[in-house]
Design an enzyme around this catalytic site. Structure first.
Site, PDB file in Angstrom:
ATOM      1  N   ASP A  92       0.848  -1.190   0.000  1.00 27.54           N
ATOM      2  CA  ASP A  92       0.000   0.000   0.000  1.00 27.54           C
ATOM      3  C   ASP A  92       0.885   1.243   0.000  1.00 27.54           C
ATOM      4  O   ASP A  92       1.736   1.404   0.881  1.00 27.54           O
ATOM      5  CB  ASP A  92      -0.891  -0.010   1.240  1.00 27.54           C
ATOM      6  CG  ASP A  92      -2.040   0.984   1.145  1.00 27.54           C
ATOM      7  OD1 ASP A  92      -1.812   2.102   0.643  1.00 27.54           O
ATOM      8  OD2 ASP A  92      -3.154   0.649   1.587  1.00 27.54           O
ATOM      9  N   TYR A 138      -2.332  -7.135  -9.142  1.00 28.14           N
ATOM     10  CA  TYR A 138      -1.952  -5.814  -8.647  1.00 28.14           C
ATOM     11  C   TYR A 138      -1.009  -5.129  -9.636  1.00 28.14           C
ATOM     12  O   TYR A 138      -1.136  -3.939  -9.914  1.00 28.14           O
ATOM     13  CB  TYR A 138      -1.294  -5.937  -7.275  1.00 28.14           C
ATOM     14  CG  TYR A 138      -2.182  -6.595  -6.259  1.00 28.14           C
ATOM     15  CD1 TYR A 138      -3.176  -5.877  -5.607  1.00 28.14           C
ATOM     16  CD2 TYR A 138      -2.039  -7.946  -5.944  1.00 28.14           C
ATOM     17  CE1 TYR A 138      -4.004  -6.482  -4.680  1.00 28.14           C
ATOM     18  CE2 TYR A 138      -2.862  -8.560  -5.018  1.00 28.14           C
ATOM     19  CZ  TYR A 138      -3.843  -7.824  -4.389  1.00 28.14           C
ATOM     20  OH  TYR A 138      -4.664  -8.426  -3.479  1.00 28.14           O
ATOM     21  N   GLU A 139      -0.055  -5.884 -10.148  1.00 27.91           N
ATOM     22  CA  GLU A 139       0.841  -5.328 -11.159  1.00 27.91           C
ATOM     23  C   GLU A 139       0.070  -5.007 -12.436  1.00 27.91           C
ATOM     24  O   GLU A 139       0.288  -3.963 -13.067  1.00 27.91           O
ATOM     25  CB  GLU A 139       1.978  -6.303 -11.456  1.00 27.91           C
ATOM     26  CG  GLU A 139       2.993  -5.759 -12.441  1.00 27.91           C
ATOM     27  CD  GLU A 139       4.231  -6.632 -12.569  1.00 27.91           C
ATOM     28  OE1 GLU A 139       5.117  -6.257 -13.356  1.00 27.91           O
ATOM     29  OE2 GLU A 139       4.317  -7.671 -11.880  1.00 27.91           O
TER      30      GLU A 139
END
Length: 276
Positions: A178, A254-255
């Site tokens: 995060d 996420y990437e």
């Protein structure tokens, strides 16, 4: 890794309400580790707890796989804390002595499961605080046949501090943590000077800290923090200070989110050097 947004719950119970776990397999507890009468001051953490709603598959994973892959550690004040005085007995957990990799924030377990399966000669432990993510990770570990991997539901900094000793780790991974964009929240970033000192103490000489982020400001923050740690040195860094993408790291959702949004992925690889 960053979890998907979910409705916020109250972040933690009070010490009197906190659920306390008994030590699990391979956890040594020294005297004073469960001092329920002590007044505990909770420090800044790098996450916000969210409601633990799980689907049927995730609940089944917790019911059937937790005893195999989830390490239950002694707690302090909260459900993600680690009691001081605890220490993992790694040979008891894995049944052998092998190089150890720790991942901070396993997310959905894509990296942990894939690389644990690809490297049966190594042992892996992942930290995660979100129960649905843990359950998904357990399913992926089972499907990958990754018997050399375990998960701990705990604040990773507390886990590094209390569960491991100096030079226990061969590698540590921090992928897509995060970024805590707002300046007043920068103190929550998992990569900070205190964590860098802690990680350095837990890595063996020659050990690696691998990091990746899709946010430019966090990437340069990481670079500044790591550069200030005298026992960490960059590996294969270019003129901008960043390393090539580690080819073994799977591309996670996420990437992919970062790439789809047009953001640059920054990798950092730093080696723990000998004191001299």
């Amino acid at each position: 890794m960053r979890p998907d947004p979910a409705p916020l719950d109250p972040t933690d119970a009070s010490p009197a309400q906190a659920r306390r776990h008994q030590p699990g397999l391979g956890v040594e507890v020294s005297a004073g580790a469960h001092r329920s009468g002590d007044r505990v001051r909770r420090g800044v953490v790098s996450f916000v707890r969210r409601s633990p709603r799980m689907n049927v598959s995730q609940q089944r994973a917790m019911n059937t796989l937790a005893s195999t892959y989830l390490i239950d550690v002694p707690r302090d004040a909260t459900s993600t804390s680690v009691a001081p005085g605890s220490r993992l007995d790694l040979p008891a957990i894995f049944g052998r002595t092998a190089p150890l990799t720790v991942e901070i924030g396993v997310g959905s377990g894509d990296v942990l499961a894939a690389l644990a399966a690809a490297h049966p000669e190594r042992d892996f432990i992942g930290f995660e605080v979100y129960l649905p993510s843990i359950a998904t990770t357990l399913n992926k570990l089972e499907n990958a046949g990754a018997s050399n991997a375990r998960v701990i539901m705990a604040d990773a900094t507390a886990g590094l501090d209390h569960l491991f000793g100096p030079a226990d780790l061969d590698e540590l991974w921090t992928f897509f943590a995060d970024p805590w964009h707002k300046k007043r929240h920068h103190k929550r970033r998992i990569v900070n000077p205190d964590t860098a000192r802690l990680v350095t103490s837990r890595l063996r000489p020659g050990g690696l800290w691998r990091l990746a982020t899709d946010w430019d400001d966090y990437a340069h923050w990481m670079l500044e923090v790591l550069s200030a740690e005298p026992l960490l040195k960059p590996v294969d860094a270019g003129p901008d200070g960043f390393s090539p993408r580690w080819p073994e790291r799977p591309v996670t959702r996420y990437e992919n989110k970062g790439l789809t949004a047009g953001r640059t992925i920054h990798d950092l690889t730093w080696r723990r050097v000998d004191e001299s």
